[in-house]
Design an enzyme around this catalytic site. Structure first.
Site, PDB file in Angstrom:
ATOM      1  NE  ARG A 190      36.033  45.336  41.275  1.00  0.00           N
ATOM      2  CZ  ARG A 190      37.196  45.298  41.948  1.00  0.00           C
ATOM      3  NH1 ARG A 190      37.784  46.423  42.339  1.00  0.00           N
ATOM      4  NH2 ARG A 190      37.771  44.140  42.217  1.00  0.00           N
ATOM      5  NE  ARG A 240      43.435  35.855  48.679  1.00  0.00           N
ATOM      6  CZ  ARG A 240      43.650  36.937  47.933  1.00  0.00           C
ATOM      7  NH1 ARG A 240      44.879  37.426  47.855  1.00  0.00           N
ATOM      8  NH2 ARG A 240      42.670  37.512  47.281  1.00  0.00           N
ATOM      9  CE  LYS A 259      37.321  40.224  38.611  1.00  0.00           C
ATOM     10  NZ  LYS A 259      37.522  40.358  40.082  1.00  0.00           N
ATOM     11  CB  THR A 317      44.354  45.148  36.168  1.00  0.00           C
ATOM     12  OG1 THR A 317      43.282  44.231  36.294  1.00  0.00           O
ATOM     13  CG2 THR A 317      45.443  44.761  37.161  1.00  0.00           C
TER      14      THR A 317
END
Length: 476
Positions: free
Chosen positions: A33, A74, A223, A281
């Site tokens: 990845r 963010r 995802k 994760t």
């Protein structure tokens, strides 16, 4: 083949050395990845070339996955790099702020936040470690009260409990990154934060256009990170080639307790729809700094395997951890052990499914026959890899070998559970192709004289989706 479940490893500072990368591939990595949240285009291109070179040296098909960053939701930067928020204190998230943040407030990368929240909403920062309650919204400023405090540093992520942020799945950066990923013909393109099937369809269209100079079309991975995606899960799956159970952001939005059941549901739905499932994760998080995993992490990986996931994924463990190779070795060992406990449920699978295509029926027939005859292997002569994919959706202790002359199909099959892809020359004559396939597996030590195996192919040869023949053979 001793392991059916595949391993996805993220490339980073700890694993970009040629020697370390080769050791990772030998230890069991099937898919590499590339995280587009970090690095520049030239970095990803160089790493993609390195992966392909190392895979060739190791003599193993390895798929490349380009993982798009998605929208940056963010906080901005702080004057001191971080602040310590105390419970009960006020804190302002200011979309219009340009100066560095302090203990009273901070700027935002995501300028739409004031329009996406209302008084009473809960905001979770830094993967849910810090919790803010929205008190009021005045213009570009979101006034909050700190419910759970802690250290907040530069550029930490923001989630809204229950979802509802309107950020688009594909940003301008993602669109440029798709072009970069297509320049090295990534095998899988992972799309962050899709809300619905339209997001995936748009990403696929952009990738196909960007890949046109190379006549390349990547497989698309959605995802699942937003709560908004859950009601549209089936539509998203149908618009994709697979999903990633991205448990980090998803857990922050829906709550930690809801994730295990969602994980099982998503993997089951993916298998039912003939799609790929990746579980990701914090699978081996402690091995970022420790040489062995915790017992809870061992159980986590094993349960994902027992759920039927195609692959388990490592992120910081291999990208920045102290023990990248050891982590892969441990994960491979856990997967092998869990697979020994799997039950074969072909009878139930067949009774509950209907096959409208000849090639799908042949694939299912090969599984059933190989299981009951005790075959040593199933061989799928395939152009696109679809026959091998359909076979891999069902738990069976007979290894599946996808033989193809297409490099793209070979690498794509590296992610399919219980499928070992092998490159072989193209043949126009059926009997010649069948003989070559048997010879390849005899040479590799998979088949020995007296062994039986099932083999599927299409006649005439060389047409995607043309599988129409099943043959059971015994090695002379």
């Amino acid at each position: 083949m001793s392991r059916a479940t595949k391993i996805v490893a993220t490339l980073g500072p700890s694993s970009s050395d040629r020697g370390v990368l080769e050791r990772l591939l030998r230890a069991g990595v099937d898919v590499v990845r590339l995280n587009f949240s970090h690095g520049k285009a030239e970095d990803h291109i160089a790493r993609a070339e390195l992966v392909r070179e190392c895979a060739a040296r190791v003599g193993k098909p390895v798929a490349l996955m380009a993982d798009l960053q998605g929208p940056k939701i963010r906080v901005g930067k702080f004057a001191e790099g971080k602040v310590m928020l105390e419970a009960g204190a006020p804190f302002v998230l200011d979309a219009g702020r340009t100066e560095a943040g302090d203990l009273m407030g901070v700027g935002l990368d995501y300028k739409e936040l004031p329009r996406d929240v209302k008084p009473g909403d809960t905001l979770l920062l830094n993967d849910g470690l810090i919790v803010l309650t929205v008190d009021r919204v005045l213009g570009e400023k979101v006034h909050t009260l700190v419910k759970i405090g802690g250290e907040l540093s530069n550029n930490k992520g923001i989630n809204k409990q229950g979802g509802g942020l309107t950020a688009p799945a594909l940003t301008a950066k993602d669109m440029e990154d798709i072009k970069t990923a297509m320049s090295f013909q990534c095998d899988y393109l992972a799309v962050s934060f899709p809300k619905n099937a339209t997001d995936m369809e748009m990403a696929r269209q952009l990738a196909n256009v960007a890949g046109e100079p190379w006549r390349h079309k990547p497989a698309m991975i959605a995802k699942i990170e937003r709560s908004e995606a859950i009601p549209h899960l089936e539509a998203i799956l149908k618009a994709s080639d697979g999903i990633m159970v991205a448990r980090g952001d998803l857990a922050v939005e829906v709550g930690n307790a809801a994730v295990p059941a969602l994980q099982k549901r998503m993997i089951r739905m993916a298998r039912d729809l003939d799609k790929i499932a990746i579980t990701a994760t914090q699978m081996m998080e402690s091995m970022i700094v420790n040489p062995v995993p915790t017992r809870a992490e061992v159980s986590d990986v094993a349960n994902a395997v027992l759920d039927g996931t195609d692959a388990v994924m490592l992120s910081a463990e291999t990208a920045a951890g102290k023990y990248p190779v050891e982590t892969v070795e441990q994960m491979a060992q856990i997967a092998e052990e869990a697979e020994r406990a799997e039950e074969v449920t072909l009878r139930d699978d067949f009774m509950q499914r209907h096959f409208g295509r000849i090639d799908q029926s042949i694939a299912m027939g090969a599984l059933f026959t190989a299981h009951h005859l005790g075959c040593k292997a199933i061989i799928a002569l395939t152009e696109s890899g679809s026959t091998a994919l359909w076979m891999s959706r069902h738990s069976i202790r007979v290894p599946i070998f996808g033989l193809t002359h297409q490099h793209t199909s070979e690498r794509r099959m590296a992610l399919y559970r219980n499928v070992q892809p092998i490159l072989m020359p193209a043949h126009n004559e059926r009997d010649q192709a069948l003989a070559e396939a048997e010879a390849v597996l005899v040479e590799r030590g998979v088949l020995r004289p007296g062994d039986t195996y099932a083999i599927t192919c299409g006649e005439p040869m060389g047409y995607p989706g043309g599988t129409n023949m099943l043959k059971v053979c015994r090695v002379a």
